[in-house]
Scaffold this motif. Structure first.
Motif, PDB file in Angstrom:
ATOM      1  N   GLY A   7       0.772  -1.231   0.000  1.00  4.60           N
ATOM      2  CA  GLY A   7       0.000   0.000   0.000  1.00  4.60           C
ATOM      3  C   GLY A   7       0.805   1.283   0.000  1.00  4.60           C
ATOM      4  O   GLY A   7       0.240   2.368  -0.069  1.00  4.60           O
ATOM      5  N   GLY A   8       2.119   1.166   0.093  1.00  6.37           N
ATOM      6  CA  GLY A   8       2.934   2.369   0.058  1.00  6.37           C
ATOM      7  C   GLY A   8       2.916   2.999  -1.323  1.00  6.37           C
ATOM      8  O   GLY A   8       2.363   2.467  -2.270  1.00  6.37           O
ATOM      9  N   GLY A   9       3.522   4.164  -1.409  1.00  7.83           N
ATOM     10  CA  GLY A   9       3.587   4.854  -2.683  1.00  7.83           C
ATOM     11  C   GLY A   9       3.971   6.299  -2.486  1.00  7.83           C
ATOM     12  O   GLY A   9       4.510   6.683  -1.442  1.00  7.83           O
ATOM     13  N   LEU A  10       3.670   7.077  -3.484  1.00  7.31           N
ATOM     14  CA  LEU A  10       4.000   8.500  -3.469  1.00  7.31           C
ATOM     15  C   LEU A  10       2.734   9.301  -3.210  1.00  7.31           C
ATOM     16  O   LEU A  10       1.697   9.045  -3.832  1.00  7.31           O
ATOM     17  CB  LEU A  10       4.602   8.904  -4.816  1.00  7.31           C
ATOM     18  N   ALA A  11       2.822  10.237  -2.272  1.00  8.87           N
ATOM     19  CA  ALA A  11       1.697  11.106  -1.972  1.00  8.87           C
ATOM     20  C   ALA A  11       2.202  12.530  -1.813  1.00  8.87           C
ATOM     21  O   ALA A  11       3.369  12.749  -1.493  1.00  8.87           O
ATOM     22  CB  ALA A  11       0.979  10.653  -0.702  1.00  8.87           C
ATOM     23  N   GLN A  12       1.327  13.458  -2.015  1.00 13.51           N
ATOM     24  CA  GLN A  12       1.665  14.861  -1.764  1.00 13.51           C
ATOM     25  C   GLN A  12       1.388  15.202  -0.302  1.00 13.51           C
ATOM     26  O   GLN A  12       0.558  14.555   0.350  1.00 13.51           O
ATOM     27  CB  GLN A  12       0.854  15.770  -2.683  1.00 13.51           C
ATOM     28  N   ALA A  13       2.068  16.196   0.183  1.00 17.93           N
ATOM     29  CA  ALA A  13       1.800  16.664   1.538  1.00 17.93           C
ATOM     30  C   ALA A  13       0.319  16.997   1.671  1.00 17.93           C
ATOM     31  O   ALA A  13      -0.270  17.628   0.779  1.00 17.93           O
ATOM     32  CB  ALA A  13       2.650  17.885   1.843  1.00 17.93           C
ATOM     33  N   TRP A 114       8.361  -9.948  11.611  1.00 18.51           N
ATOM     34  CA  TRP A 114       8.411  -8.731  10.806  1.00 18.51           C
ATOM     35  C   TRP A 114       8.088  -9.041   9.353  1.00 18.51           C
ATOM     36  O   TRP A 114       8.523 -10.057   8.805  1.00 18.51           O
ATOM     37  CB  TRP A 114       9.791  -8.099  10.883  1.00 18.51           C
ATOM     38  N   GLY A 115       7.353  -8.143   8.750  1.00 15.76           N
ATOM     39  CA  GLY A 115       7.130  -8.227   7.321  1.00 15.76           C
ATOM     40  C   GLY A 115       8.164  -7.398   6.588  1.00 15.76           C
ATOM     41  O   GLY A 115       8.950  -6.668   7.203  1.00 15.76           O
ATOM     42  N   GLN A 116       8.144  -7.503   5.290  1.00 17.13           N
ATOM     43  CA  GLN A 116       9.029  -6.642   4.506  1.00 17.13           C
ATOM     44  C   GLN A 116       8.432  -5.238   4.501  1.00 17.13           C
ATOM     45  O   GLN A 116       7.285  -5.052   4.828  1.00 17.13           O
ATOM     46  CB  GLN A 116       9.187  -7.187   3.070  1.00 17.13           C
ATOM     47  N   GLY A 117       9.188  -4.264   4.186  1.00 20.22           N
ATOM     48  CA  GLY A 117       8.700  -2.896   4.250  1.00 20.22           C
ATOM     49  C   GLY A 117       8.000  -2.457   2.981  1.00 20.22           C
ATOM     50  O   GLY A 117       8.120  -3.078   1.918  1.00 20.22           O
ATOM     51  N   THR A 118       7.262  -1.397   3.120  1.00 17.90           N
ATOM     52  CA  THR A 118       6.657  -0.743   1.962  1.00 17.90           C
ATOM     53  C   THR A 118       7.019   0.729   2.030  1.00 17.90           C
ATOM     54  O   THR A 118       6.899   1.366   3.082  1.00 17.90           O
ATOM     55  CB  THR A 118       5.133  -0.975   1.921  1.00 17.90           C
ATOM     56  N   GLN A 119       7.490   1.261   0.917  1.00 21.27           N
ATOM     57  CA  GLN A 119       8.008   2.628   0.893  1.00 21.27           C
ATOM     58  C   GLN A 119       6.870   3.640   0.819  1.00 21.27           C
ATOM     59  O   GLN A 119       5.973   3.528  -0.025  1.00 21.27           O
ATOM     60  CB  GLN A 119       8.941   2.813  -0.306  1.00 21.27           C
ATOM     61  N   VAL A 120       6.939   4.627   1.686  1.00 24.49           N
ATOM     62  CA  VAL A 120       6.027   5.767   1.633  1.00 24.49           C
ATOM     63  C   VAL A 120       6.868   7.019   1.401  1.00 24.49           C
ATOM     64  O   VAL A 120       7.816   7.283   2.156  1.00 24.49           O
ATOM     65  CB  VAL A 120       5.234   5.916   2.941  1.00 24.49           C
ATOM     66  N   THR A 121       6.545   7.748   0.359  1.00 21.37           N
ATOM     67  CA  THR A 121       7.256   8.974   0.031  1.00 21.37           C
ATOM     68  C   THR A 121       6.245  10.108  -0.067  1.00 21.37           C
ATOM     69  O   THR A 121       5.272  10.009  -0.816  1.00 21.37           O
ATOM     70  CB  THR A 121       8.019   8.839  -1.296  1.00 21.37           C
ATOM     71  N   VAL A 122       6.485  11.146   0.709  1.00 20.07           N
ATOM     72  CA  VAL A 122       5.581  12.293   0.728  1.00 20.07           C
ATOM     73  C   VAL A 122       6.334  13.511   0.209  1.00 20.07           C
ATOM     74  O   VAL A 122       7.359  13.902   0.758  1.00 20.07           O
ATOM     75  CB  VAL A 122       5.049  12.566   2.147  1.00 20.07           C
ATOM     76  N   SER A 123       5.814  14.071  -0.855  1.00 19.64           N
ATOM     77  CA  SER A 123       6.462  15.241  -1.454  1.00 19.64           C
ATOM     78  C   SER A 123       5.826  16.520  -0.940  1.00 19.64           C
ATOM     79  O   SER A 123       4.632  16.568  -0.646  1.00 19.64           O
ATOM     80  CB  SER A 123       6.344  15.170  -2.973  1.00 19.64           C
ATOM     81  N   SER A 124       6.626  17.546  -0.857  1.00 15.69           N
ATOM     82  CA  SER A 124       6.134  18.833  -0.342  1.00 15.69           C
ATOM     83  C   SER A 124       5.548  19.670  -1.448  1.00 15.69           C
ATOM     84  O   SER A 124       5.663  19.376  -2.627  1.00 15.69           O
ATOM     85  CB  SER A 124       7.268  19.594   0.323  1.00 15.69           C
TER      86      SER A 124
END
Length: 124
Positions: A7-13, A114-124
């Motif tokens: 469910g991770g991904g790229l989101a805006q602030a 522990w599970g593997q991670g999912t990347q969450v990136t939040v852009s400003s």
């Protein structure tokens, strides 16, 4: 016990993301499950936890009021709904589980699986 986060991904602030963690245990009834995150060069830090059997939750101060942890018994899945995201939320998010409850459940040493991670990136 195997855990798989997604469910991770790229989101805006200011935006939202929902993370999922599906587990393989026959039952999680006496388990505590948690979300942690780790940014590059930083320690793994607690985000939120839930006791599967009672739905009792706990949050890090940074998550209170913005994130909601929940679980779906039928799907053996834990969720982390993240709203009002900030750039400082950028990290790899990991789900974790422990059998049995203990005081705290807010440090990485409290968790066994522990599970593997999912990347969450939040852009400003």
């Amino acid at each position: 016990v195997q855990l798989q986060a997604s469910g991770g991904g790229l989101a805006q602030a200011g935006g939202s993301l929902r993370l999922s963690c599906i587990g393989s245990a026959p039952t999680f009834s006496n388990y505590a499950l948690g979300w942690f995150r780790q940014a590059p060069g930083k320690e793994r830090e607690f985000v939120a936890s839930i006791r599967w059997g009672t739905s009792a939750t706990r949050y890090a101060d940074s998550a209170k009021g913005r994130f909601t942890i929940s679980r779906d018994r039928a799907k053996n899945t834990m969720y982390l709904q993240m709203n009002s995201l900030k750039p400082e939320d950028t990290a790899v998010y990991l789900c974790a589980a422990r059998s049995g409850w203990k005081v705290g459940e807010t440090t990485k040493d409290d968790y066994t699986y522990w599970g593997q991670g999912t990347q969450v990136t939040v852009s400003s």
